[in-house]
Design a protein around this motif. Structure first.
Motif, short mmCIF file in Angstrom:
data_model
loop_
_atom_site.label_atom_id
_atom_site.label_comp_id
_atom_site.label_asym_id
_atom_site.label_seq_id
_atom_site.Cartn_x
_atom_site.Cartn_y
_atom_site.Cartn_z
N ALA A 294 3.20 14.61 -11.13
CA ALA A 294 4.02 14.86 -12.32
C ALA A 294 3.20 15.12 -13.59
O ALA A 294 3.61 15.92 -14.42
N ALA A 295 2.06 14.46 -13.74
CA ALA A 295 1.30 14.58 -14.98
C ALA A 295 -0.18 14.79 -14.72
O ALA A 295 -1.01 13.94 -15.06
N PRO A 296 -0.57 15.92 -14.14
CA PRO A 296 -1.99 16.13 -13.85
C PRO A 296 -2.85 16.28 -15.11
O PRO A 296 -4.00 15.87 -15.12
N ILE B 268 -8.26 22.75 -11.59
CA ILE B 268 -8.39 21.29 -11.69
C ILE B 268 -7.02 20.64 -11.60
O ILE B 268 -6.84 19.62 -10.92
N ARG B 269 -6.03 21.23 -12.29
CA ARG B 269 -4.67 20.69 -12.21
C ARG B 269 -4.14 20.73 -10.78
O ARG B 269 -3.52 19.79 -10.31
N ALA C 177 0.83 -1.21 0.00
CA ALA C 177 0.00 0.00 0.00
C ALA C 177 0.87 1.26 0.00
O ALA C 177 0.55 2.25 -0.66
N ALA C 178 1.98 1.21 0.71
CA ALA C 178 2.90 2.35 0.75
C ALA C 178 3.51 2.59 -0.62
O ALA C 178 3.55 3.73 -1.11
N VAL C 179 3.97 1.54 -1.27
CA VAL C 179 4.60 1.67 -2.59
C VAL C 179 3.58 2.17 -3.62
O VAL C 179 3.88 3.06 -4.41
N LEU C 180 2.38 1.60 -3.59
CA LEU C 180 1.36 2.04 -4.54
C LEU C 180 0.92 3.48 -4.28
O LEU C 180 0.69 4.24 -5.22
N GLY C 181 0.80 3.87 -3.03
CA GLY C 181 0.41 5.23 -2.70
C GLY C 181 1.43 6.25 -3.16
O GLY C 181 1.09 7.27 -3.76
N VAL C 182 2.70 5.97 -2.90
CA VAL C 182 3.76 6.89 -3.32
C VAL C 182 3.85 6.92 -4.85
O VAL C 182 3.99 7.99 -5.45
N GLY C 183 3.74 5.77 -5.48
CA GLY C 183 3.83 5.73 -6.95
C GLY C 183 2.68 6.46 -7.63
O GLY C 183 2.90 7.27 -8.54
N LEU C 184 1.47 6.19 -7.19
CA LEU C 184 0.31 6.86 -7.79
C LEU C 184 0.34 8.35 -7.48
O LEU C 184 0.02 9.18 -8.35
N VAL D 193 -4.27 16.08 -4.46
CA VAL D 193 -4.62 14.68 -4.18
C VAL D 193 -3.38 13.80 -4.29
O VAL D 193 -3.17 12.89 -3.48
N GLY D 194 -2.53 14.07 -5.26
CA GLY D 194 -1.27 13.33 -5.40
C GLY D 194 -0.37 13.50 -4.19
O GLY D 194 0.23 12.54 -3.71
#
Length: 79
Positions: free
Chosen positions: A21-23, A53-54, A8-15, A60-61
């Motif tokens: 980086a790319a909103p 929106i960006r 969950a930590a890896v997925l949270g940081v990655g997402l 959220v990121g």
């Protein structure tokens, strides 16, 4: 060590990193297939997402990155 919490930590940081980086790409993927409100403009021209929106996507990121770091700290026993 709980591997699910670590995942969950890896997925949270990655997402979260992708959202920061790319909103524009995230907003474009979210709105694919929706009919635009106004039909004016050149064929093939895309409307840019508004700055608000960006920023929302980036906030959220950032929240996901912070949550991922917290989960990582819990997984390794630092918290």
């Amino acid at each position: 060590m709980d591997y699910r919490t670590l995942l969950a930590a890896v997925l949270g940081v990655g997402l979260g990193a992708v959202l920061i980086a790319a909103p524009e790409a995230i907003v474009r993927a979210h709105t694919v297939g929706r009919v635009p409100g106004d039909r004016g403009g050149e064929y093939g021209a895309d409307d840019e997402p508004s700055g608000g929106i960006r920023r929302l996507v980036q906030v959220v990121g950032a929240a996901l990155v912070l949550a991922g770091l917290y989960f990582g700290a819990v997984a390794v026993g630092a918290v």
